[in-house]
Scaffold this motif. Structure first.
Motif, PDB file in Angstrom:
ATOM      1  N   VAL A 168       0.906  -1.147   0.000  1.00 18.59           N
ATOM      2  CA  VAL A 168       0.000   0.000   0.000  1.00 18.59           C
ATOM      3  C   VAL A 168       0.947   1.199   0.000  1.00 18.59           C
ATOM      4  O   VAL A 168       1.639   1.451   0.988  1.00 18.59           O
ATOM      5  N   LEU A 169       1.058   1.860  -1.132  1.00 22.32           N
ATOM      6  CA  LEU A 169       2.093   2.878  -1.300  1.00 22.32           C
ATOM      7  C   LEU A 169       1.443   4.253  -1.403  1.00 22.32           C
ATOM      8  O   LEU A 169       0.562   4.468  -2.243  1.00 22.32           O
ATOM      9  N   THR A 170       1.884   5.165  -0.526  1.00 22.76           N
ATOM     10  CA  THR A 170       1.202   6.459  -0.459  1.00 22.76           C
ATOM     11  C   THR A 170       2.160   7.612  -0.741  1.00 22.76           C
ATOM     12  O   THR A 170       3.265   7.666  -0.197  1.00 22.76           O
ATOM     13  N   GLN A 171       1.712   8.503  -1.612  1.00 24.78           N
ATOM     14  CA  GLN A 171       2.517   9.665  -2.018  1.00 24.78           C
ATOM     15  C   GLN A 171       2.494  10.715  -0.910  1.00 24.78           C
ATOM     16  O   GLN A 171       1.434  11.183  -0.497  1.00 24.78           O
ATOM     17  N   ASN A 172       3.686  11.106  -0.451  1.00 26.26           N
ATOM     18  CA  ASN A 172       3.816  12.101   0.613  1.00 26.26           C
ATOM     19  C   ASN A 172       3.240  13.461   0.204  1.00 26.26           C
ATOM     20  O   ASN A 172       3.471  13.935  -0.909  1.00 26.26           O
ATOM     21  N   ILE A 173       2.501  14.081   1.134  1.00 22.76           N
ATOM     22  CA  ILE A 173       1.984  15.447   0.925  1.00 22.76           C
ATOM     23  C   ILE A 173       2.282  16.233   2.203  1.00 22.76           C
ATOM     24  O   ILE A 173       1.961  15.796   3.315  1.00 22.76           O
ATOM     25  N   ILE A 174       2.925  17.395   2.023  1.00 18.00           N
ATOM     26  CA  ILE A 174       3.329  18.213   3.171  1.00 18.00           C
ATOM     27  C   ILE A 174       3.188  19.675   2.749  1.00 18.00           C
ATOM     28  O   ILE A 174       3.118  19.968   1.549  1.00 18.00           O
ATOM     29  N   ARG A 175       3.097  20.595   3.716  1.00 13.17           N
ATOM     30  CA  ARG A 175       2.830  21.978   3.304  1.00 13.17           C
ATOM     31  C   ARG A 175       4.071  22.715   2.782  1.00 13.17           C
ATOM     32  O   ARG A 175       3.956  23.804   2.237  1.00 13.17           O
ATOM     33  N   PHE A 176       5.258  22.131   2.951  1.00 11.50           N
ATOM     34  CA  PHE A 176       6.488  22.768   2.464  1.00 11.50           C
ATOM     35  C   PHE A 176       6.781  22.341   1.030  1.00 11.50           C
ATOM     36  O   PHE A 176       6.298  21.323   0.563  1.00 11.50           O
ATOM     37  N   ILE A 204       0.145  -3.563  -6.103  1.00 13.44           N
ATOM     38  CA  ILE A 204       0.239  -2.212  -5.528  1.00 13.44           C
ATOM     39  C   ILE A 204      -1.149  -1.621  -5.289  1.00 13.44           C
ATOM     40  O   ILE A 204      -1.994  -1.619  -6.187  1.00 13.44           O
ATOM     41  N   THR A 205      -1.367  -1.097  -4.081  1.00 13.73           N
ATOM     42  CA  THR A 205      -2.570  -0.301  -3.799  1.00 13.73           C
ATOM     43  C   THR A 205      -2.089   1.134  -3.581  1.00 13.73           C
ATOM     44  O   THR A 205      -1.451   1.423  -2.561  1.00 13.73           O
ATOM     45  N   PRO A 206      -2.330   2.033  -4.532  1.00 11.31           N
ATOM     46  CA  PRO A 206      -1.806   3.396  -4.399  1.00 11.31           C
ATOM     47  C   PRO A 206      -2.716   4.281  -3.545  1.00 11.31           C
ATOM     48  O   PRO A 206      -3.937   4.094  -3.522  1.00 11.31           O
ATOM     49  N   GLY A 207      -2.097   5.256  -2.840  1.00 17.04           N
ATOM     50  CA  GLY A 207      -2.915   6.122  -1.989  1.00 17.04           C
ATOM     51  C   GLY A 207      -2.224   7.435  -1.653  1.00 17.04           C
ATOM     52  O   GLY A 207      -1.173   7.777  -2.214  1.00 17.04           O
ATOM     53  N   SER A 225      -9.232  14.092   1.970  1.00 17.74           N
ATOM     54  CA  SER A 225     -10.371  13.283   2.426  1.00 17.74           C
ATOM     55  C   SER A 225     -11.366  13.061   1.280  1.00 17.74           C
ATOM     56  O   SER A 225     -11.821  11.929   1.046  1.00 17.74           O
ATOM     57  N   ALA A 226     -11.670  14.136   0.535  1.00 22.21           N
ATOM     58  CA  ALA A 226     -12.635  14.027  -0.577  1.00 22.21           C
ATOM     59  C   ALA A 226     -12.072  13.161  -1.711  1.00 22.21           C
ATOM     60  O   ALA A 226     -12.780  12.313  -2.264  1.00 22.21           O
ATOM     61  N   PHE A 227     -10.784  13.374  -2.038  1.00 17.54           N
ATOM     62  CA  PHE A 227     -10.170  12.578  -3.119  1.00 17.54           C
ATOM     63  C   PHE A 227     -10.056  11.103  -2.721  1.00 17.54           C
ATOM     64  O   PHE A 227     -10.205  10.217  -3.564  1.00 17.54           O
ATOM     65  N   SER A 228      -9.792  10.845  -1.457  1.00 15.27           N
ATOM     66  CA  SER A 228      -9.690   9.454  -0.987  1.00 15.27           C
ATOM     67  C   SER A 228     -11.021   8.736  -1.203  1.00 15.27           C
ATOM     68  O   SER A 228     -11.055   7.573  -1.615  1.00 15.27           O
ATOM     69  N   GLU A 229     -12.110   9.461  -0.956  1.00 17.82           N
ATOM     70  CA  GLU A 229     -13.435   8.881  -1.168  1.00 17.82           C
ATOM     71  C   GLU A 229     -13.699   8.686  -2.671  1.00 17.82           C
ATOM     72  O   GLU A 229     -14.127   7.619  -3.110  1.00 17.82           O
ATOM     73  N   LYS A 230     -13.381   9.731  -3.436  1.00 17.04           N
ATOM     74  CA  LYS A 230     -13.626   9.669  -4.889  1.00 17.04           C
ATOM     75  C   LYS A 230     -12.897   8.490  -5.548  1.00 17.04           C
ATOM     76  O   LYS A 230     -13.464   7.778  -6.368  1.00 17.04           O
ATOM     77  N   TYR A 231     -11.628   8.313  -5.180  1.00 16.77           N
ATOM     78  CA  TYR A 231     -10.821   7.256  -5.819  1.00 16.77           C
ATOM     79  C   TYR A 231     -10.822   5.951  -5.016  1.00 16.77           C
ATOM     80  O   TYR A 231     -10.134   5.002  -5.385  1.00 16.77           O
ATOM     81  N   ASN A 232     -11.560   5.925  -3.901  1.00 12.15           N
ATOM     82  CA  ASN A 232     -11.538   4.781  -2.992  1.00 12.15           C
ATOM     83  C   ASN A 232     -10.087   4.367  -2.694  1.00 12.15           C
ATOM     84  O   ASN A 232      -9.711   3.205  -2.781  1.00 12.15           O
ATOM     85  N   ALA A 233      -9.279   5.382  -2.355  1.00 16.08           N
ATOM     86  CA  ALA A 233      -7.837   5.172  -2.149  1.00 16.08           C
ATOM     87  C   ALA A 233      -7.493   5.309  -0.665  1.00 16.08           C
ATOM     88  O   ALA A 233      -8.045   6.161   0.035  1.00 16.08           O
ATOM     89  N   PRO A 234      -6.558   4.470  -0.168  1.00 15.47           N
ATOM     90  CA  PRO A 234      -6.168   4.569   1.236  1.00 15.47           C
ATOM     91  C   PRO A 234      -5.378   5.846   1.543  1.00 15.47           C
ATOM     92  O   PRO A 234      -4.808   6.471   0.643  1.00 15.47           O
ATOM     93  N   VAL A 235      -5.374   6.196   2.827  1.00 14.51           N
ATOM     94  CA  VAL A 235      -4.586   7.339   3.306  1.00 14.51           C
ATOM     95  C   VAL A 235      -3.726   6.833   4.457  1.00 14.51           C
ATOM     96  O   VAL A 235      -4.256   6.242   5.399  1.00 14.51           O
ATOM     97  N   SER A 269     -12.578   3.811   7.124  1.00 15.16           N
ATOM     98  CA  SER A 269     -11.957   2.503   6.862  1.00 15.16           C
ATOM     99  C   SER A 269     -10.881   2.555   5.767  1.00 15.16           C
ATOM    100  O   SER A 269     -10.297   1.529   5.432  1.00 15.16           O
ATOM    101  N   ARG A 270     -10.613   3.734   5.215  1.00 20.23           N
ATOM    102  CA  ARG A 270      -9.495   3.851   4.262  1.00 20.23           C
ATOM    103  C   ARG A 270      -8.237   4.397   4.940  1.00 20.23           C
ATOM    104  O   ARG A 270      -7.203   4.558   4.301  1.00 20.23           O
ATOM    105  N   PHE A 271      -8.334   4.707   6.242  1.00 23.34           N
ATOM    106  CA  PHE A 271      -7.259   5.436   6.924  1.00 23.34           C
ATOM    107  C   PHE A 271      -6.363   4.514   7.748  1.00 23.34           C
ATOM    108  O   PHE A 271      -6.843   3.658   8.491  1.00 23.34           O
ATOM    109  N   ILE A 272      -5.038   4.721   7.630  1.00 20.78           N
ATOM    110  CA  ILE A 272      -4.059   3.967   8.426  1.00 20.78           C
ATOM    111  C   ILE A 272      -3.221   4.981   9.199  1.00 20.78           C
ATOM    112  O   ILE A 272      -2.493   5.777   8.604  1.00 20.78           O
ATOM    113  N   ALA A 273      -3.360   4.965  10.521  1.00 21.74           N
ATOM    114  CA  ALA A 273      -2.657   5.921  11.386  1.00 21.74           C
ATOM    115  C   ALA A 273      -1.359   5.305  11.886  1.00 21.74           C
ATOM    116  O   ALA A 273      -1.375   4.216  12.474  1.00 21.74           O
TER     117      ALA A 273
END
Ligand SMILES: [Zn+2]
Length: 464
Positions: A168-176, A204-207, A225-235, A269-273
């Motif tokens: 489950v591979l997730t693209q980093n997003i940060i404010r910098f 691969i499950t992209p998120g 949050s909205a895009f995760s729902e739209k694409y049914n993608a994990p966060v 249920s798409r969220f992994i903390a």
């Protein structure tokens, strides 16, 4: 009828019978036999002298040695070892292996070393090679699935696929501004493109990988949050990792980090903390109610003296919780077997009770717990018919593995990654007799050494 005719007739009859019996065997890809199967199913069933039958990507039969009379295929002799589901590393930043052991234990290493080095050095090439390097370490230690969060995640996906792992591979997003984006808008767009490219991939499950509650803007969190729902993608996201983060979010929003993430719509249920160290009892109830997955990263947390997550309480309440290493700059190794003993012993210590964290609970966290944290428990995490064939074999002949009165105790308190002999992922052999099959380990090591020399040069130029 002369005697020789009778003899010939009987011989042919016997031969036909034998052939018929061989022909009647069902042809499959792999049959693993001669080991103790820890199924990690609901009843934690253990099968002595067990057999696991694998065809295409799936486990199609599990049982005792009689199964070998029914199936034929490539035979893998477990040599009386332990046959179990592959382990799941529920939180890491695989490519950071290129910075491993640099400035360990420097208090401000994140701002003094990591962020400046990432800004100057991280590229598609570095992420690809660093992830390849880490994937070798992971498969050789029995990890078959990871949750990753990093920059240029598409390059990480290429490396993970090349080695033959699941992720489950997730693209980093940060404010910098980062090496892979001038702004968070750009990295959100990068994440969407990555998701569209890999959304139907078998491994691969992209998120999305928003960095942490205090390092991503509120508006961006709502968009994710909205895009995760739209694409049914994990966060996947760092949550409640430090006291500073907890205090800052409390000060800015009047809520705990967990409550704040719920208020922006991320907890589901798409969220992994990852981490979840600074969580209140109400936070734990909320995480449970929202069906969130959690990664417990014990070694990284205690190494940096951040604290011990109430992971045992979460597990006992039925929360979806698995184990993670965090990045190799934080936890140093990517090996889940090494985590097991720390998880068992530290929870005993903080609870002042040696009976609270039993070895089978810890192994459950490393396998089914991780699968549940990823919401993939119907596909991976145990050896059961119909699940993907992610299966590992540990030998029990080395001195540290003898005697073996209880395989769970052996795994948690005395095994190490070098005991892993064979790894099968998605029905394919990825490690055989400790040799990685799909990539040249020596070549990758040489490339990492070249990167190490460039890191040293960059650190010197930074005036450190
Ligand atoms: Zn992390």
């Amino acid at each position: 009828m002369p005697l020789y005719w009778i003899t010939l007739f009987i011989s042919l009859f016997a031969l036909n019978l034998f052939n018929a019996s061989e022909d009647e065997k069902i042809k499959v890809d792999i049959a693993v036999y001669n080991g103790t199967v820890l199924t990690m199913n609901h009843d934690k069933e253990i099968i002595e002298d067990g057999v696991v039958i694998i065809h295409d990507s799936k486990i199609i039969a599990v049982g005792t040695k009689e199964l070998l009379e029914k199936y034929s295929g490539k035979l893998i002799d477990a040599k009386n070892g332990i046959i179990m589901p592959g382990m799941i590393n529920a939180h890491t930043h695989a490519a950071m292996s290129v910075f491993r052991s640099l400035a360990d234990d420097v208090p401000d290493r994140l701002t003094r070393f990591i962020f400046p080095l990432e800004a100057q050095m991280v590229s598609e090439d570095l992420v690809y090679k660093g992830t390849l390097h880490s994937a070798i370490e992971m498969v050789k230690s029995g990890v078959t699935t990871i949750v990753d969060m990093y920059l240029f995640e598409e390059s990480a996906a290429e490396a993970i696929k090349e080695v033959g792992m699941r992720g489950v591979l997730t693209q980093n997003i940060i404010r910098f501004r980062t090496a892979d984006g001038q702004s968070s808008a750009e990295t959100i767009e990068r994440a969407i493109q990555f998701i569209e490219k890999y959304k139907d991939d078998e491994l691969i499950t992209p998120g999305f990988g928003p960095h942490a509650p205090h390092t991503v803007n509120t508006d961006d969190l709502k968009k994710i949050s909205a895009f995760s729902e739209k694409y049914n993608a994990p966060v996947s996201m760092h949550v409640a990792e430090t006291k500073e983060e907890f205090d800052l979010i409390m000060e800015q929003h009047g809520m705990t980090p967990v409550e704040y993430l719920d208020s922006v719509g991320l907890l589901n249920s798409r969220f992994i903390a990852a981490h979840a160290i600074f969580v209140t009892d109400d936070d734990i109830e909320l995480l449970l109610k929202r069906d969130v997955g959690v990664s417990h990263n014990m070694i990284a947390n205690v190494k940096s003296a951040k604290g011990v997550s109430p992971a045992l309480k979460m597990y006992d309440k039925g929360l979806r919780i698995g184990l993670g290493t965090d990045g190799p700059m934080s936890g140093n190794t990517l090996d889940i077997i090494r985590q097991l003993g720390y998880v068992a012993t530290i929870h005993k210590l903080v609870n002042n009770d040696r009976s609270v964290m039993t070895p089978n609970k810890v192994v459950d966290m490393a396998t089914m717990g991780g699968a549940r944290a990823l919401h993939m428990e119907d596909k991976i995490g145990s050896i059961e018919i119909g699940k993907y064939a992610d299966v590992i074999i540990l030998e029990t002949e080395s001195v540290n593995m003898v005697p073996n009165y209880d395989p769970y105790s052996v795994l948690v308190y005395s095994a190490n990654s070098t005991n892993v002999q064979t790894v099968i992922i998605h029905g394919k052999l990825v490690v055989e007799n400790r040799v990685v099959i799909n990539v040249d380990e020596n070549l990758v090591r040489k490339e990492i050494t070249d990167i190490q020399n460039k890191v040293i040069e960059t650190v010197v130029n930074m005036g450190q």
